[in-house]
Design an enzyme around this catalytic site. Structure first.
Site, short mmCIF file in Angstrom:
data_model
loop_
_atom_site.label_atom_id
_atom_site.label_comp_id
_atom_site.label_asym_id
_atom_site.label_seq_id
_atom_site.Cartn_x
_atom_site.Cartn_y
_atom_site.Cartn_z
N HIS A 138 0.81 -1.22 0.00
CA HIS A 138 0.00 0.00 0.00
C HIS A 138 0.85 1.27 0.00
O HIS A 138 0.36 2.34 -0.34
CB HIS A 138 -0.98 0.00 1.18
CG HIS A 138 -0.37 0.24 2.52
ND1 HIS A 138 -0.10 -0.78 3.41
CD2 HIS A 138 0.01 1.38 3.14
CE1 HIS A 138 0.41 -0.27 4.52
NE2 HIS A 138 0.50 1.05 4.38
N ASP A 168 0.60 -7.64 1.62
CA ASP A 168 0.92 -6.21 1.72
C ASP A 168 2.43 -5.99 1.73
O ASP A 168 2.94 -5.14 2.46
CB ASP A 168 0.28 -5.57 2.95
CG ASP A 168 0.27 -4.05 2.86
OD1 ASP A 168 0.25 -3.53 1.73
OD2 ASP A 168 0.32 -3.39 3.91
N SER A 249 4.31 2.82 7.99
CA SER A 249 4.05 1.67 7.14
C SER A 249 5.27 1.34 6.27
O SER A 249 5.84 2.21 5.62
CB SER A 249 2.87 1.96 6.22
OG SER A 249 1.67 1.95 6.93
#
Length: 508
Positions: A138, A168, A249
């Site tokens: 992402h 992911d 992230s």
């Protein structure tokens, strides 16, 4: 109601897959392989150990781990040429990145970032001295340019080597040598209560280190399948209370030796900011994914081939009992509700009603355990499946298969046209063509996150009218036009508002 359905959705799953992906799901109501080409994707020394919670040494250990980790963690800037227009994508993007415009998701639907401003920023971890970087899918999704900034502020334009929405995870490459990098630790050895550090670039604050403990292992929070576009999500996160915020992230979760035990991916929060619940992809799974991408160009996925019910989830069990008029009891393990096509589990003698309790030596208490245990496997790998049937425990050997029933690894060259471009296509009815004045067209289905079709803005239910100037009326037409084709592909399509676009991509 919508949120309740989302929580119930995962209770049946088609096939457990590997690689980075792992258990495909058949929804009601709607570890590690050595491939000999690991390059610098090395594990920590086998004699590495985790430090005890000795208050006299904790401070020094944190300093040592920080000094090791910070130089190997980078900022990743995602530049996009178009705004995100669909609410579900926008919500996910804001959840992970925050809104760089400061006006919430709604504002960014009306405007796009200037060309010289990134649409979002995240983190990444250097895992080899020659410039391979692991991050989240992402973090890089939708980018037409990716900029990597080292902790010393040196900047590079990165090449996206590959991604896997189901875990992911993404792999990038910059052209440099002699870079600081982190070793992968064996994430199976971590313990709840163990000290960990999260290192990344939250909220624009570069090279931030926070400390906490492992709060739980094997967490499934429903974010990859529920908010993302993962077709066969693997969720067996490491949960930590080390402070993680938007921008973390793709950053590193490390032990006090500075070894990589996870890739920080998500937070669970009512505000979108840290409330004590952070989640990281375990290093063993992340490492397997990047090894696949580096060696094969794609993630190798091995399916167990079962649809299943998580007996540890009382709501799922209750919903299943209500729909199918059964009286299954909640408990531990994964209940087999059926089999997919080409099921290795069915071939090995498993039956509907069996309860899977162990894969190899890995105890299976819930679906996250099953997901993780198969997630590090490839087609052709054999696993020992222990199951209970009528109160008796048995074990059988299952050969994992891919979705087409194959038991060998494949490269990009082995993929079909639709696999390469990332979508399936259903024909339009003649009645539909007549009503909307179309002479040709197919409906896009199962559009994969990060695929060539997704990159040009096509989502499920968009209508493709022409490819390379030729009308298409079936999936066979698409395959015929693009089979063995090399070069730029032109796609003419209609969105769900009736607007017609012509966009293109280079055939992978």
């Amino acid at each position: 109601m919508k949120s309740t359905l989302k929580k119930l959705l995962p209770f049946a799953v088609v096939g457990v897959i590997s690689g980075a992906t792992t258990v495909g799901t058949l929804q009601y109501f709607g570890h590690q392989s050595n491939n000999g080409d690991q390059s610098y994707f090395t594990s920590a020394a086998p004699n590495a150990s985790f430090v005890g919670m000795n208050t006299g040494t904790v401070g020094d250990d944190f300093v040592k781990a920080s000094k090791t980790t910070v130089p190997a963690v980078v900022t990743i800037k995602n530049y996009q040429s178009r705004s995100t227009s669909r609410a579900s994508e926008q919500d996910l993007f804001d959840f992970f990145f925050g809104d760089p415009f400061g006006g919430g998701g709604q504002q960014r639907q009306k405007q796009q970032a200037p060309d010289n401003m990134p649409s979002g920023m995240g983190s990444g971890v250097i895992i080899s001295p020659d410039g391979y970087i692991i991050s989240n899918n992402h973090v890089v999704a939708g980018a037409n340019k990716l900029e990597v900034v080292l902790s010393n502020k040196k900047s590079y334009i990165a090449t996206l080597v590959g991604t896997d929405p189901n875990t992911d995870i993404s792999l990038l490459k910059i052209e440099e040598k002699g870079l600081p990098y982190l070793n992968f630790a064996n994430s199976d050895n971590i313990e709840v209560g163990q000290w960990v550090l999260a290192v990344g670039n939250p909220l624009g604050l570069n090279s931030t280190v926070t400390a906490g403990i492992v709060s739980a292992k094997g967490r499934g929070i429903g974010i990859l399948g529920g908010q993302g576009k993962a077709a066969n999500p693997i969720e067996s996160f490491i949960q930590t209370d080390a402070a993680i915020n938007p921008g973390n992230s793709g950053g590193a979760l490390v032990n006090v030796n500075g070894d990589l035990i996870g890739i920080n991916s998500a937070i669970q929060s009512t505000t979108g900011y840290y409330q004590g619940y952070g989640f990281a992809v375990p290093a063993n799974l992340a490492r397997k994914i990047v090894e696949d991408i580096k060696k094969f160009g794609i993630v190798q996925r091995g399916f167990l081939g079962v649809s299943s019910l998580d007996l540890s989830n009382d709501q799922q069990v209750a919903a299943y009992n209500k729909q199918f008029k059964t009286n299954i009891k909640s408990g531990s393990g994964v209940y087999v509700t059926g089999f997919g096509d080409n099921s290795g589990a069915e071939d090995a003698g498993l039956k509907k009603g069996d309860v899977i309790t162990k894969i190899d030596t890995y105890d299976i208490t819930d679906f996250a355990d099953l997901s993780m245990s198969i997630g590090s496997k490839r087609p052709g790998d054999k696993v020992q499946v222990t199951y209970a049937r009528n109160g008796k425990e048995s074990t059988t050997t299952v050969t994992l298969k891919d979705q087409k029933g194959g038991t060998t690894t494949r490269t990009k060259a082995d993929l079909s046209v639709t696999e390469k471009i990332g979508a399936d296509f259903d024909p339009l009815t003649e009645k539909f063509k007549t009503e909307y004045g179309l002479n040709s067209g197919v409906v896009a289905k199962n559009v994969s996150e990060g695929s060539e079709m997704a990159k040009i803005g096509i989502v499920d239910n968009y209508i493709i009218i022409e490819i390379n100037g030729k009308p298409v009326n079936s999936q066979k037409d698409v395959e015929k036009i693009l089979d063995k084709y090399q070069g730029n592909v032109q796609v003419k399509f209609v969105d769900d508002y009736g607007r017609i676009y012509t966009k293109g991509f280079k055939m992978p």
